[in-house]
Design a protein around this motif. Structure first.
Motif, PDB file in Angstrom:
ATOM      1  N   UNK A  35      -5.343  11.290  -1.998  1.00 11.26           N
ATOM      2  CA  UNK A  35      -5.024  12.188  -0.878  1.00 11.26           C
ATOM      3  C   UNK A  35      -4.283  11.491   0.252  1.00 11.26           C
ATOM      4  N   UNK A  36      -3.321  10.658  -0.089  1.00 15.41           N
ATOM      5  CA  UNK A  36      -2.535   9.978   0.940  1.00 15.41           C
ATOM      6  C   UNK A  36      -3.119   8.666   1.404  1.00 15.41           C
ATOM      7  N   UNK A  37      -4.289   8.312   0.925  1.00 13.28           N
ATOM      8  CA  UNK A  37      -4.890   7.033   1.292  1.00 13.28           C
ATOM      9  C   UNK A  37      -5.601   7.083   2.634  1.00 13.28           C
ATOM     10  N   UNK A  38      -5.969   5.909   3.141  1.00  8.98           N
ATOM     11  CA  UNK A  38      -6.758   5.847   4.371  1.00  8.98           C
ATOM     12  C   UNK A  38      -5.982   5.338   5.579  1.00  8.98           C
ATOM     13  N   UNK A  39      -4.702   5.020   5.413  1.00  9.15           N
ATOM     14  CA  UNK A  39      -3.918   4.662   6.596  1.00  9.15           C
ATOM     15  C   UNK A  39      -3.780   5.902   7.482  1.00  9.15           C
ATOM     16  N   UNK A  40      -3.758   5.739   8.791  1.00  2.75           N
ATOM     17  CA  UNK A  40      -3.586   6.903   9.668  1.00  2.75           C
ATOM     18  C   UNK A  40      -2.326   7.681   9.273  1.00  2.75           C
ATOM     19  N   UNK A  41      -2.421   9.006   9.150  1.00  2.14           N
ATOM     20  CA  UNK A  41      -1.296   9.820   8.676  1.00  2.14           C
ATOM     21  C   UNK A  41       0.000   9.629   9.477  1.00  2.14           C
ATOM     22  N   UNK A  42      -0.098   9.495  10.803  1.00  2.00           N
ATOM     23  CA  UNK A  42       1.118   9.325  11.598  1.00  2.00           C
ATOM     24  C   UNK A  42       1.836   8.016  11.264  1.00  2.00           C
ATOM     25  N   UNK A  43       1.091   6.972  10.933  1.00  2.85           N
ATOM     26  CA  UNK A  43       1.707   5.691  10.551  1.00  2.85           C
ATOM     27  C   UNK A  43       2.206   5.755   9.116  1.00  2.85           C
ATOM     28  N   UNK A  44       1.403   6.321   8.215  1.00  6.01           N
ATOM     29  CA  UNK A  44       1.779   6.396   6.807  1.00  6.01           C
ATOM     30  C   UNK A  44       3.022   7.254   6.602  1.00  6.01           C
ATOM     31  N   UNK A  45       3.204   8.250   7.440  1.00  8.15           N
ATOM     32  CA  UNK A  45       4.364   9.139   7.277  1.00  8.15           C
ATOM     33  C   UNK A  45       5.689   8.435   7.542  1.00  8.15           C
ATOM     34  N   UNK A  46       5.647   7.273   8.186  1.00  9.38           N
ATOM     35  CA  UNK A  46       6.886   6.529   8.449  1.00  9.38           C
ATOM     36  C   UNK A  46       7.274   5.616   7.282  1.00  9.38           C
ATOM     37  N   UNK A  47       6.390   5.498   6.286  1.00  7.21           N
ATOM     38  CA  UNK A  47       6.692   4.664   5.117  1.00  7.21           C
ATOM     39  C   UNK A  47       7.700   5.361   4.208  1.00  7.21           C
ATOM     40  N   UNK A  48       8.553   4.568   3.563  1.00  7.89           N
ATOM     41  CA  UNK A  48       9.436   5.136   2.548  1.00  7.89           C
ATOM     42  C   UNK A  48       8.568   5.567   1.369  1.00  7.89           C
ATOM     43  N   UNK A  49       9.101   6.389   0.491  1.00  6.89           N
ATOM     44  CA  UNK A  49       8.338   6.839  -0.683  1.00  6.89           C
ATOM     45  C   UNK A  49       7.882   5.643  -1.522  1.00  6.89           C
ATOM     46  N   UNK A  50       8.765   4.676  -1.722  1.00  5.28           N
ATOM     47  CA  UNK A  50       8.423   3.500  -2.527  1.00  5.28           C
ATOM     48  C   UNK A  50       7.303   2.685  -1.866  1.00  5.28           C
ATOM     49  N   UNK A  51       7.376   2.510  -0.542  1.00  7.97           N
ATOM     50  CA  UNK A  51       6.337   1.760   0.154  1.00  7.97           C
ATOM     51  C   UNK A  51       5.020   2.537   0.174  1.00  7.97           C
ATOM     52  N   UNK A  52       5.110   3.853   0.256  1.00  2.00           N
ATOM     53  CA  UNK A  52       3.916   4.690   0.218  1.00  2.00           C
ATOM     54  C   UNK A  52       3.215   4.523  -1.131  1.00  2.00           C
ATOM     55  N   UNK A  53       3.994   4.508  -2.217  1.00  2.00           N
ATOM     56  CA  UNK A  53       3.422   4.294  -3.551  1.00  2.00           C
ATOM     57  C   UNK A  53       2.814   2.898  -3.676  1.00  2.00           C
ATOM     58  N   UNK A  54       3.486   1.895  -3.098  1.00  2.00           N
ATOM     59  CA  UNK A  54       2.945   0.526  -3.124  1.00  2.00           C
ATOM     60  C   UNK A  54       1.591   0.482  -2.415  1.00  2.00           C
TER      61      UNK A  54
END
Length: 164
Positions: free
Chosen positions: A69-88
């Motif tokens: 479900x998007x992981x545990x990083x704060x959503x506002x910070x995680x939303x700035x990740x690229x798709x590839x970095x989000x998958x990493x």
């Protein structure tokens, strides 16, 4: 009549062979418990066989990572990740929960830029019939430190779902 010494009879040879094989087998059984590989051992609660699901998903699959479900990083910070970095980052969370001994980290890093992270899972515990772990995700997103903390429980298909 000439008698051969008892130790040279066919029955004596068979008995010695049996004793030798039994000793070798006992030694092999004792040594088989030693891994010598120094590798990571399965979690104490992890299944020895494949997941229960009829169509198990390999680690890193969209279904397995989607269950986070998007992981545990704060959503506002995680939303700035690229798709590839989000998958990493999600793959690191999954690997920490699934395979890493408590207290050890799984690191990830973007190939370009100042984005990276480390996920550390705690000791496994059980809630009802589900196996769970607390974990922390410390990341640097474009040089800014971000931390997420939470717990997740393992699903029958091998995926992990964070507790909200």
């Amino acid at each position: 009549m000439v008698r051969k010494p008892e130790g040279n009879t066919a029955m004596g040879n068979l008995a010695r062979t049996h004793v030798s094989l039994t000793g070798a087998l006992a030694l092999a059984v004792l040594l088989s418990g030693c891994t010598g590989s120094g590798g990571v051992k399965p979690l104490s609660f992890g299944p020895v066989s494949a997941p229960v699901s009829a169509n198990p998903q390999p680690a890193g699959s969209d279904a397995i990572l989607g269950a986070l479900n998007g992981g545990i990083l704060p959503p506002q910070a995680a939303s700035t990740l690229s798709r590839a970095d989000r998958l990493r980052s999600l793959e690191a969370e999954y690997q920490a929960l699934e395979k890493t001994p408590g207290g050890q980290t799984v690191a990830w890093k973007a190939p370009v830029g100042r984005t990276s992270g480390e996920v550390t899972a705690g000791t496994p515990y059980q809630v009802g019939q589900q196996n769970c772990r607390q974990y922390t995700h410390n990341a640097q997103i474009n040089g800014t430190p971000v931390t997420g903390q939470g717990a997740a429980c393992r699903n029958p298909d091998g995926s992990w779902t964070p507790l909200s």
